[in-house]
Design an enzyme around this catalytic site. Structure first.
Site, PDB file in Angstrom:
ATOM      1  CG  ASP A   6      56.873  24.285   9.690  1.00 28.59           C
ATOM      2  OD1 ASP A   6      56.026  23.861   8.870  1.00 28.59           O
ATOM      3  OD2 ASP A   6      56.570  24.935  10.706  1.00 28.59           O
TER       4      ASP A   6
ATOM      5  CE1 TYR B 270      45.089  13.118   5.137  1.00 27.62           C
ATOM      6  CE2 TYR B 270      43.395  11.662   4.270  1.00 27.62           C
ATOM      7  CZ  TYR B 270      44.728  12.014   4.403  1.00 27.62           C
ATOM      8  OH  TYR B 270      45.704  11.258   3.771  1.00 27.62           O
TER       9      TYR B 270
END
Length: 237
Positions: A59, A147
């Site tokens: 991660d 985004y």
């Protein structure tokens, strides 16, 4: 560039996998990073095809994840190519967007490349290349405020670090348009057809076509601070 060590994030599928296939075929030792369980299968298939592969399930929003990648690069003797490809979407109009969705996208798409690039910079060999996978969305997409913002930030980071890392390390970005990945194929067919109709070349791109541009940027010793849009001419209209 001589064969060296290449880190590819988000390597389990789609564009990341295509990049890994191309760089592995060019003889680089691959350090593949992803959270997806599909990473192990991808690594095995690339090894079967003849590539040298290290798979790191990590991660990249965590200190432990970053440290795991740095450890593998250190054991490999340093870094020649870093491809910051991992990314997520949490699409929504701004008026409906939650703080959680905003922060998640910024943290993965922009924060992770920042943290990983900073951590790996001391391990980069002279002549190394950093390639950030942005998106044509950095120009702005309806319903993708977070985004678009993350990819716009990645473009800014690319240009700033190209200045900071010169002349030892080159930093460039690739901005894909509509590419035939699982994410694109999940778009309703009528919406996808409308998107394709706006592309001058009349089709979606292939992940391998993005990988071709990444490979070009690993070899192009006089290109830095640039953003190459791989979008079939969509940015013209």
């Amino acid at each position: 560039m001589r064969a060296g060590v290449a880190v590819v994030t988000g390597a389990a599928r789609g564009i990341g996998r295509a990049i890994a296939e191309r760089l592995g075929g060019d003889g680089h030792l691959l350090v593949l990073v992803d959270l997806s369980p599909a990473l192990a299968e991808t690594a095995l298939e690339l090894e079967t095809a003849g590539a040298a592969v290290v798979a790191v399930e990590a991660d990249l929003t965590s200190d432990e994840g970053i440290a795991a990648v740095v450890r593998e690069v250190g054991e490999a003797g340093g870094l020649d190519i870093l491809v910051n490809n991992a990314g997520i979407t949490r699409d929504s109009r701004l008026v409906n967007m939650t703080d959680e969705d905003f922060v998640a996208v910024i943290d993965v798409n922009l924060g992770a490349p920042y943290r990983l690039t900073r951590a790996l910079h001391p391990h980069m060999h002279e002549g190394a290349a950093v390639i950030n996978i942005a998106s044509r969305a950095y120009l702005g997409n309806f319903g993708q405020f977070n985004y678009s913002m993350s990819k716009g930030g990645l473009v800014g980071m690319t240009r700033a670090l190209a200045l900071e890392f010169a002349p030892r390390v080159r930093v460039n970005a690739v901005a894909p348009g509509l590419i035939g990945t699982e994410m694109a194929m999940a778009i309703p067919s009528e919406v996808r057809a409308k998107m394709v109709s706006a592309i001058p070349l009349g089709r979606m791109g292939e992940p391998s076509e993005v990988a071709d541009v990444v490979a070009f940027l690993t070899e192009s010793g006089y290109v830095t601070g640039e953003v190459i849009v791989v979008g079939g001419g969509r940015s013209l209209s």
